[in-house]
Design an enzyme around this catalytic site. Structure first.
Site, mmCIF file in Angstrom:
data_model
loop_
_atom_site.group_PDB
_atom_site.id
_atom_site.type_symbol
_atom_site.label_atom_id
_atom_site.label_comp_id
_atom_site.label_asym_id
_atom_site.label_seq_id
_atom_site.Cartn_x
_atom_site.Cartn_y
_atom_site.Cartn_z
ATOM 1 N N GLY A 11 0.692 -1.355 0.135
ATOM 2 C CA GLY A 11 0.055 -0.274 0.113
ATOM 3 C C GLY A 11 1.110 1.071 0.445
ATOM 4 O O GLY A 11 1.888 1.387 0.240
ATOM 5 N N ASP A 46 -3.826 -12.578 4.056
ATOM 6 C CA ASP A 46 -5.035 -12.367 5.027
ATOM 7 C C ASP A 46 -5.586 -11.556 5.811
ATOM 8 O O ASP A 46 -5.576 -12.501 6.504
ATOM 9 C CB ASP A 46 -6.429 -12.505 3.922
ATOM 10 C CG ASP A 46 -7.580 -11.758 3.530
ATOM 11 O OD1 ASP A 46 -8.259 -10.987 4.489
ATOM 12 O OD2 ASP A 46 -8.273 -12.837 2.894
ATOM 13 N N ALA A 69 -2.851 -2.392 7.407
ATOM 14 C CA ALA A 69 -3.687 -2.684 6.392
ATOM 15 C C ALA A 69 -5.824 -2.477 6.387
ATOM 16 O O ALA A 69 -6.037 -2.721 7.450
ATOM 17 C CB ALA A 69 -3.925 -4.409 5.902
ATOM 18 N N TYR A 70 -6.152 -2.141 5.223
ATOM 19 C CA TYR A 70 -7.457 -2.042 5.740
ATOM 20 C C TYR A 70 -7.750 -1.258 3.902
ATOM 21 O O TYR A 70 -7.231 -1.858 3.109
ATOM 22 C CB TYR A 70 -7.466 -0.218 5.377
ATOM 23 C CG TYR A 70 -7.852 0.194 4.444
ATOM 24 C CD1 TYR A 70 -6.561 0.893 4.697
ATOM 25 C CD2 TYR A 70 -8.612 1.765 5.140
ATOM 26 C CE1 TYR A 70 -6.254 1.832 3.202
ATOM 27 C CE2 TYR A 70 -8.446 2.597 4.357
ATOM 28 C CZ TYR A 70 -7.063 2.754 2.975
ATOM 29 O OH TYR A 70 -7.555 3.623 2.510
ATOM 30 N N THR A 104 -7.741 7.157 11.302
ATOM 31 C CA THR A 104 -8.198 7.886 10.354
ATOM 32 C C THR A 104 -8.789 9.366 10.929
ATOM 33 O O THR A 104 -9.301 8.963 12.640
ATOM 34 C CB THR A 104 -8.664 7.464 8.767
ATOM 35 O OG1 THR A 104 -9.132 8.590 8.204
ATOM 36 C CG2 THR A 104 -10.479 6.701 9.542
ATOM 37 N N ASP A 105 -8.817 10.048 10.632
ATOM 38 C CA ASP A 105 -9.514 11.679 11.044
ATOM 39 C C ASP A 105 -10.902 11.297 11.350
ATOM 40 O O ASP A 105 -11.733 11.949 11.722
ATOM 41 C CB ASP A 105 -9.414 12.930 10.511
ATOM 42 C CG ASP A 105 -9.385 13.080 9.057
ATOM 43 O OD1 ASP A 105 -9.496 11.715 7.909
ATOM 44 O OD2 ASP A 105 -8.565 13.720 8.555
ATOM 45 N N TYR A 128 -17.101 3.558 6.506
ATOM 46 C CA TYR A 128 -15.937 3.386 6.590
ATOM 47 C C TYR A 128 -14.895 4.023 8.150
ATOM 48 O O TYR A 128 -14.516 2.999 8.702
ATOM 49 C CB TYR A 128 -14.798 4.426 5.892
ATOM 50 C CG TYR A 128 -13.444 4.469 5.741
ATOM 51 C CD1 TYR A 128 -12.445 3.882 6.204
ATOM 52 C CD2 TYR A 128 -12.734 6.182 5.775
ATOM 53 C CE1 TYR A 128 -10.839 3.658 5.726
ATOM 54 C CE2 TYR A 128 -11.832 6.324 5.387
ATOM 55 C CZ TYR A 128 -10.350 5.288 5.976
ATOM 56 O OH TYR A 128 -9.323 5.296 6.183
ATOM 57 N N LYS A 132 -13.549 1.843 10.990
ATOM 58 C CA LYS A 132 -12.194 2.834 12.089
ATOM 59 C C LYS A 132 -12.600 2.693 13.451
ATOM 60 O O LYS A 132 -11.282 2.349 14.465
ATOM 61 C CB LYS A 132 -11.802 3.889 11.031
ATOM 62 C CG LYS A 132 -11.421 3.179 9.622
ATOM 63 C CD LYS A 132 -10.072 1.809 9.314
ATOM 64 C CE LYS A 132 -8.795 2.632 9.460
ATOM 65 N NZ LYS A 132 -7.449 1.734 9.320
HETATM 66 N N1 LIG Z 1 -4.523 7.071 2.475
HETATM 67 C C1 LIG Z 1 -4.705 7.794 2.836
HETATM 68 O O1 LIG Z 1 -4.708 8.872 2.253
HETATM 69 C C2 LIG Z 1 -5.253 7.681 4.608
HETATM 70 C C3 LIG Z 1 -5.682 9.035 5.352
HETATM 71 C C4 LIG Z 1 -5.741 8.190 7.066
HETATM 72 C C5 LIG Z 1 -5.726 7.103 6.957
HETATM 73 N N2 LIG Z 1 -5.416 6.584 6.183
HETATM 74 C C6 LIG Z 1 -5.111 4.663 7.070
HETATM 75 O O2 LIG Z 1 -3.966 4.499 6.480
HETATM 76 C C7 LIG Z 1 -3.607 3.637 6.259
HETATM 77 C C8 LIG Z 1 -3.203 3.151 5.060
HETATM 78 O O3 LIG Z 1 -3.598 3.608 3.972
HETATM 79 P P1 LIG Z 1 -2.817 3.419 2.477
HETATM 80 O O4 LIG Z 1 -3.949 4.589 1.582
HETATM 81 O O5 LIG Z 1 -1.673 3.461 2.464
HETATM 82 O O6 LIG Z 1 -4.020 1.866 2.053
HETATM 83 P P2 LIG Z 1 -3.339 2.068 0.456
HETATM 84 O O7 LIG Z 1 -2.217 1.894 -0.062
HETATM 85 O O8 LIG Z 1 -4.782 1.285 0.563
HETATM 86 O O9 LIG Z 1 -3.114 0.076 0.734
HETATM 87 C C9 LIG Z 1 -3.798 -0.617 1.436
HETATM 88 C C10 LIG Z 1 -3.350 -1.911 1.639
HETATM 89 O O10 LIG Z 1 -4.181 -2.856 2.639
HETATM 90 C C11 LIG Z 1 -4.190 -4.570 1.672
HETATM 91 N N3 LIG Z 1 -4.978 -4.577 2.271
HETATM 92 C C12 LIG Z 1 -6.214 -4.890 1.878
HETATM 93 N N4 LIG Z 1 -7.134 -5.756 2.182
HETATM 94 C C13 LIG Z 1 -5.894 -6.455 3.194
HETATM 95 C C14 LIG Z 1 -6.737 -7.981 3.911
HETATM 96 N N5 LIG Z 1 -7.849 -8.498 3.900
HETATM 97 N N6 LIG Z 1 -5.493 -8.829 4.428
HETATM 98 C C15 LIG Z 1 -4.408 -8.125 4.451
HETATM 99 N N7 LIG Z 1 -4.107 -7.026 3.704
HETATM 100 C C16 LIG Z 1 -5.632 -5.755 3.287
HETATM 101 C C17 LIG Z 1 -3.572 -4.501 0.270
HETATM 102 O O11 LIG Z 1 -2.933 -5.021 0.190
HETATM 103 P P3 LIG Z 1 -2.811 -5.603 -1.762
HETATM 104 O O12 LIG Z 1 -2.929 -3.795 -2.284
HETATM 105 O O13 LIG Z 1 -1.691 -5.871 -2.056
HETATM 106 O O14 LIG Z 1 -3.907 -6.079 -1.638
HETATM 107 C C18 LIG Z 1 -2.488 -3.037 0.980
HETATM 108 O O15 LIG Z 1 -1.549 -3.264 0.515
HETATM 109 C C19 LIG Z 1 -5.435 3.149 6.468
HETATM 110 O O16 LIG Z 1 -4.914 2.049 7.858
HETATM 111 C C20 LIG Z 1 -5.698 3.930 6.337
HETATM 112 O O17 LIG Z 1 -6.893 3.891 7.436
HETATM 113 C C21 LIG Z 1 -4.988 6.689 5.140
#
Ligand SMILES: NC(=O)c1ccc[n+]([C@@H]2O[C@H](COP(=O)([O-])OP(=O)(O)OC[C@H]3O[C@@H](n4cnc5c(N)ncnc54)[C@H](OP(=O)(O)O)[C@@H]3O)[C@@H](O)[C@H]2O)c1
Length: 276
Positions: A11, A46, A69-70, A104-105, A128, A132
């Site tokens: 991710g 998973d 992961a999410y 998350t916020d 969502y 969380k």
């Molecule tokens: N991005 C933002 O703007 C943002 C904002 C606030 C908070 N966050 C938090 O930050 C964290 C990371 O966000 P991100 O944007 O970096 O995530 P991301 O790029 O969407 O990546 C999600 C990851 O979760 C994995 N995943 C999905 N389903 C899964 C499962 N059933 N078992 C194991 N792994 C699984 C995916 O694996 P595959 O891709 O290999 O399928 C991927 O590695 C999250 O917890 C999110 O709530 C993100």
């Protein structure tokens, strides 16, 4: 330093964490679901499968686990976000590992007339956000010493590959996407490297429970999109404003003063990073 296990290594944040952790001297084990990450020792996992989580975590014998992961949407979101987080927390605790859980916020509905603090009770408005918020509670039960890092819109900044939020702004400015950016939804956009550095630092900081780790500038979605478009060489004036639909949180700016007092890592505002 030992082994750091990062879920979601394929991710956006997970990949940045793996790179930085390896550079800092950690033995990094990443997990992925569908996309094999490059440049990291990775295992398919998973997180919905409690037995598999227990076995991967026990096998890695990590000193610390970062759970990124999410799923943001879809039918599987609750099972991945809530049950998955509980499985990871339980396994990390059984392994005696430090746990940093990503949140998350939007566990908040926002609009309290001031930036949101760690002791404000979660009141999510979206599906969502609700998963969380439930995940935070589950992690707190399974691993009471875990730190729950709440962050906001993640982006990379100039000269680097676009994040999904930057991509949207750039494509809209080019006229490739018809998007209205909300001028009534406030977030605390955070540079992904700053957040990754803060998370790695938190492994050794004596703090538990929620911690707000996001960018210093509260910005509307429109203000952030304009900064991102300009930083990537596009005309910000081409972006259109709109109002958020019903059911979305308004002002979810995070008060990050507690993290600022605990950490050496500076959580820069998007104006500083994107040059606005
Ligand atoms: N991005 C933002 O703007 C943002 C904002 C606030 C908070 N966050 C938090 O930050 C964290 C990371 O966000 P991100 O944007 O970096 O995530 P991301 O790029 O969407 O990546 C999600 C990851 O979760 C994995 N995943 C999905 N389903 C899964 C499962 N059933 N078992 C194991 N792994 C699984 C995916 O694996 P595959 O891709 O290999 O399928 C991927 O590695 C999250 O917890 C999110 O709530 C993100």
């Amino acid at each position: 330093m030992g082994t750091l296990l990062v879920t979601g290594a394929s991710g956006f944040l997970g990949a940045e964490l793996c790179l930085r952790a390896a550079a800092a001297g950690w033995d990094v084990v990443g997990t992925y679901l569908t996309r094999t990450p490059g440049r990291v020792d990775a295992t398919r996992l998973d997180v919905r499968d409690a037995g598999a989580v227990a076995s991967v975590v026990a096998g890695a014998r990590p000193a610390a686990v970062v759970h990124t992961a999410y799923r943001q949407e879809g039918d599987a979101a609750a099972a991945v976000n809530v049950d998955g987080a509980a499985h990871v927390a339980s396994a990390a605790r059984a392994a005696g590992a430090r746990l940093v859980h990503l949140s998350t916020d939007v566990v908040f509905g926002g609009d309290r007339g001031r930036p949101l603090r760690e002791d404000d009770p979660p009141d999510p408005m979206t599906a969502y956000g609700e998963t969380k918020a439930r995940a935070e509670a589950a992690v707190g039960r399974e691993h009471p010493d875990a730190v729950l890092v709440r962050t906001s819109l993640l982006y990379r900044g100039p000269g680097r590959e676009l994040s999904k939020h930057e991509q949207l702004a750039v494509e809209a400015a080019r006229g490739e996407r018809d998007v209205r950016f909300f001028d009534d939804e406030v977030r605390s956009p955070a540079q992904v490297g700053d957040v990754a550095a803060a998370i790695l630092e938190l492994i050794d900081v004596d703090v538990r429970g929620p911690l707000h780790v996001a960018g210093a500038d509260p910005l509307t979605r429109l203000e952030f999109a304009r900064l991102a478009a300009a930083a990537h060489g596009e005309d910000p004036a081409r972006l259109a404003a709109g109002s958020r639909p019903a059911g979305r949180p308004g002002d979810c700016a995070l008060d990050c003063s507690r993290a600022a007092a605990l950490l050496r890592t500076r959580l820069r505002g998007a104006r500083e990073v994107l040059g606005g």
